[in-house]
Design an enzyme around this catalytic site. Structure first.
Site, PDB file in Angstrom:
ATOM      1  CG  HIS A  55      -1.851   1.143   1.293  1.00  0.00           C
ATOM      2  ND1 HIS A  55      -3.104   1.117   0.730  1.00  0.00           N
ATOM      3  CD2 HIS A  55      -1.736   2.373   1.853  1.00  0.00           C
ATOM      4  CE1 HIS A  55      -3.718   2.263   0.943  1.00  0.00           C
ATOM      5  NE2 HIS A  55      -2.906   3.045   1.625  1.00  0.00           N
ATOM      6  CG  HIS A 104      -9.999   3.389   3.436  1.00  0.00           C
ATOM      7  ND1 HIS A 104     -10.574   3.518   4.671  1.00  0.00           N
ATOM      8  CD2 HIS A 104      -8.662   3.423   3.661  1.00  0.00           C
ATOM      9  CE1 HIS A 104      -9.640   3.652   5.595  1.00  0.00           C
ATOM     10  NE2 HIS A 104      -8.470   3.601   5.009  1.00  0.00           N
ATOM     11  CB  SER A 323      -5.189   7.682  15.509  1.00  0.00           C
ATOM     12  OG  SER A 323      -5.207   6.633  16.441  1.00  0.00           O
TER      13      SER A 323
END
Length: 753
Positions: A55, A104, A323
């Site tokens: 990725h 995603h 996060s």
């Protein structure tokens, strides 16, 4: 747990480390040891594992992606190209626009709401990091069979996540696609695009320069969500029961992101930032290594100063956490106080976590102990490069030989009528309003066009009417038949959709969704699609500015259809002159632009009527696409046409149905002498559009088409309350509307229960 410091790692080369569990291969781990001259510490191993993941490093795709640079056409509009958070183009009057699409996919299968929501949040921060105010988002989506139970689990969550996050941010969702196919079962594609606007002088880049400048982490606190997401989730093939490893999917907070946006734009306005990077995939590992790698020196970070939501997090977990709603800025020492003041004003937590050094190393400390000492380029930009073996699949010839043109066809007007209704009510051709109505399309007040229009359009300057249009397209069925042509058709359709609204196409972003790179057949599809897209961009003069690769979209041995999603951005001088798709004036003449051939391979008709995929996709004529675009743009600018709609999936009858239903006006058609009614209605030949022309403009319009050599055939008139094909059938608009608009709610509304 004993902390692995750099010195301890040097003294204990024999210690076994969990490199395989972190997604690294043996040779990759050995290379890390070679780079460092020792075994890595636990924190270094964590950083390399996420940054060398598929990725983040593009290790299987780099060798093919380089074509986008090598074959890039000359472009006066391109201000920032591949390699930054997003590409930037000049749209005139001192304005610049940045746009990018990313995926995603796997997180959205695991946790549909948060996976989709954080996909939107991440792409918005990429745009923000370039110095731009985000102004719109779009979402190209692919799901499995619409009646499959898992589609009813995934789709409502994805749609709610996109709408929930985007609506809370106050960003209009102006376009995208929703496609259903069994090949996406277990591997939905959730791609997200964002557009941002800035002045030329406001462009910011991701680099850490200036010895002594401070590294400031600001935004949300760091938690345990999304740890290892990019290295584990996005670089793994699912088995039939789902992923073998399920790291926590990131959790988004759109209200925190809204504060982060306004805070960041204010620090930009006061020129307080030297370099900036958002924290998305790979979190702090990515932000620190990329900023240091692109800068002029080294960097020192005190990791124990990072604000945490969970005090039990280890250094490795802090470095790998994804996060959301976090940014990293490089700020000169005398501007730090003002930077922190602005963050406090917006209730955004901001902490100085380090500084730029005069060395060439990224050094990270934990309570005074050195836990990372690496050359930053080896982490961020010098990861593995694989020349994966690829080969044309053995089944490709048989697939292409299974010609859709030989399928049984309707033999009467009644059969044609019945198949038209089946087509326009099929899940892929039916209205997606049930989905798109959950998104706010008009917030901020600058939306000019939004779905179901051919492209979304946003006004940039209220005084002059300057605007941009964006479209995304991609047909996995075409690409399965021929990935080279399929990628070119995706670009051609997106390019055509932008031109249909009156905007001039300028640049491209892409999201390349494919199966496992370890499968030579899937890798061949990827290589061919890249080659096709690069060649087509060269001809059309639209450089690729950036994008995303999503691999391992595969369940067991079954890969998704190769799905290159292509976004095109165009500029229009005055949005008041845009061309909508709706027929609105009775008596106007309907013209078909372009050539119609017997091209049904991969068509909606072959799928809906015969559940068939085979043959060759429509041919691509890029010079014809350029000519068609020029005609559509000129006709829009000069007021020669009142409506336009491109022809693609479903052919003429699909486009006609959408234009009639959108405007509430019927149409009477005559089949051209050289075509039979079936080919006329269902062919998916590329390079075509329908337009409605006021009678007063007919001569001017046809003269322009004739002089430039574009076929323009008068096929009917806007009239009545039905679509009538002379000598074949008539369908009242009320019946068409019922067929077109009830399918998706009937299939999916119970998925919200």
């Amino acid at each position: 747990m004993t902390l692995d410091t750099v010195k301890h790692a040097s003294d204990t080369p024999e210690v076994e480390q969990p490199w395989a569990e972190l997604g690294l291969k043996r040779d990759e781990y050995d290379r890390i040891r070679e780079i460092l001259g020792r075994r890595p510490t636990g924190a270094e191993l964590a950083m390399y594992s996420v940054m060398w993941s598929e990725h983040c490093s593009y290790k299987s795709s780099k060798v093919h992606l380089k074509q986008f640079g090598e074959k890039a056409p000359e472009s006066d509009a391109l201000l920032v190209g591949i390699g930054e958070n997003a590409g930037v183009v000049d749209v005139g009057q001192g304005y610049a626009v940045t746009f990018k699409v990313e995926s995603h996919n796997h997180p959205s299968y695991i946790e549909p709401y948060q996976g989709a929501a954080t996909g939107v949040g991440g792409i918005v921060r990429d745009i923000l990091a370039m110095g731009a105010r985000p102004v719109a988002v779009m979402d190209p989506l692919r799901f499995g069979a619409p009646d499959h139970p898992d589609t009813k689990r995934v789709l409502p969550g994805v749609v709610a996540g996109i709408g929930g996050y985007g609506n809370c941010l106050g960003l209009p969702n102006i376009g995208g696609e929703v496609v259903f196919d069994p090949c996406y079962q277990g591997n939905p594609l959730v791609n997200a695009l964002c557009v941002g606007v800035m002045r030329h002088e406001d462009i910011h880049l991701a680099k850490a320069s200036g010895t002594g400048n401070k590294v400031i982490l600001y935004g949300a606190r760091t938690g345990g969500d999304g740890i290892g997401g990019v290295s584990v989730l996005a670089s793994e093939t699912f088995d039939e029961t789902g992923p073998a490893k399920r790291p926590a999917v990131q959790v988004g907070d759109p209200f925190q992101e809204k504060l982060l946006i306004e805070c960041t734009l204010e620090v930009f306005k006061e020129n307080l930032v030297v370099g900036i990077q958002d924290l998305g995939g790979a979190g702090l590992s990515c932000a620190t290594s990329e900023l240091a790698s692109a800068g002029s020196g080294g960097m020192r970070i005190d990791l124990d100063t990072v604000p945490l939501r969970d005090s039990t997090l280890s250094p490795e977990e802090i470095l790998m956490s994804e996060s959301q709603e976090r940014m990293c800025a490089i700020v000169e020492p005398d501007k730090v106080d003002r930077f922190l003041e602005i963050c406090e004003k917006w209730d955004v937590i901001a902490t100085v976590i380090g500084e730029v050094t005069d060395g060439d190393r990224l050094e990270i400390y934990w309570h005074g102990e050195q836990i990372v000492d690496v050359p930053p380029r080896t982490v961020a930009h010098e990861g593995p490069v694989y020349h994966r073996p690829y080969a044309r699949p053995e089944w490709q010839d048989a697939l292409q030989a299974d010609d859709a043109n030989r399928l049984p066809r309707p033999s009467s007007g009644a059969e044609l009528r019945e198949q038209v209704l089946r087509l326009v009510s099929s899940p892929n051709q039916a209205s997606k309003a049930w989905i798109t109505d959950q998104y706010d399309r008009y917030v901020l007040g600058n939306t000019v066009l939004a779905q179901p229009e051919d492209s979304g359009m946003i006004r940039i300057d209220e005084e002059t009417g300057l605007g941009v249009a964006v479209a995304t397209d991609g047909n996995g069925r075409y690409a399965k038949l021929d990935p080279y042509t399929g990628a070119q058709l995706a670009l051609a359709e997106s390019y055509r959709n932008v031109a249909t609204t009156g905007a001039k196409p300028l640049a491209v972003t892409d999201c390349l969704n494919f199966g496992s790179p370890e499968d030579p057949g899937a890798m061949w599809q990827f290589a061919e699609a890249c080659r096709g897209l690069a060649d087509a961009c060269q001809v059309l003069g639209t450089p690729v500015t950036g994008g995303n690769v999503s691999l391992y979209n595969q369940t067991g041995d079954t890969a998704i259809h190769p799905t290159p999603v292509v976004g095109v951005l165009g500029v229009i001088d005055d949005v008041s002159r845009r061309t909508p798709m709706a027929f609105s004036e009775e008596g106007q003449l309907i013209y078909l632009l372009g050539d119609t051939r017997e091209e049904l391979g991969g068509s909606a008709w072959s799928q809906v009527i015969h559940d068939h995929l085979g043959g060759m996709p429509p041919k691509v004529d890029l010079e014809r696409e350029r000519l068609l675009a020029e005609i559509l743009i000129s006709a829009s600018r000069d007021g020669m046409i009142d409506a336009a709609h491109d022809l693609s999936d479903g052919g003429l009858i699909q486009a006609l149905t959408e234009s009639c239903l959108k405007g509430g006006k019927g149409a009477r058609l005559i089949v051209p002498e050289e075509l039979d009614a079936f080919v006329f209605l269902f062919s998916e030949s590329a390079g075509r559009a329908i337009v409605s022309v006021p009678r007063s403009e007919e001569l001017r319009f046809t003269d322009m088409c004739g002089v430039r050599g574009l076929p323009a055939t008068r096929i009917g008139v806007v009239d009545g309350d039905a679509i009538e094909v002379q000598g074949q059938f008539s369908i009242p608009l009320a019946e068409l509307r019922e067929a077109h608009e009830t399918t998706i709610p009937a299939l999916l509304s119970d998925g919200l229960a």
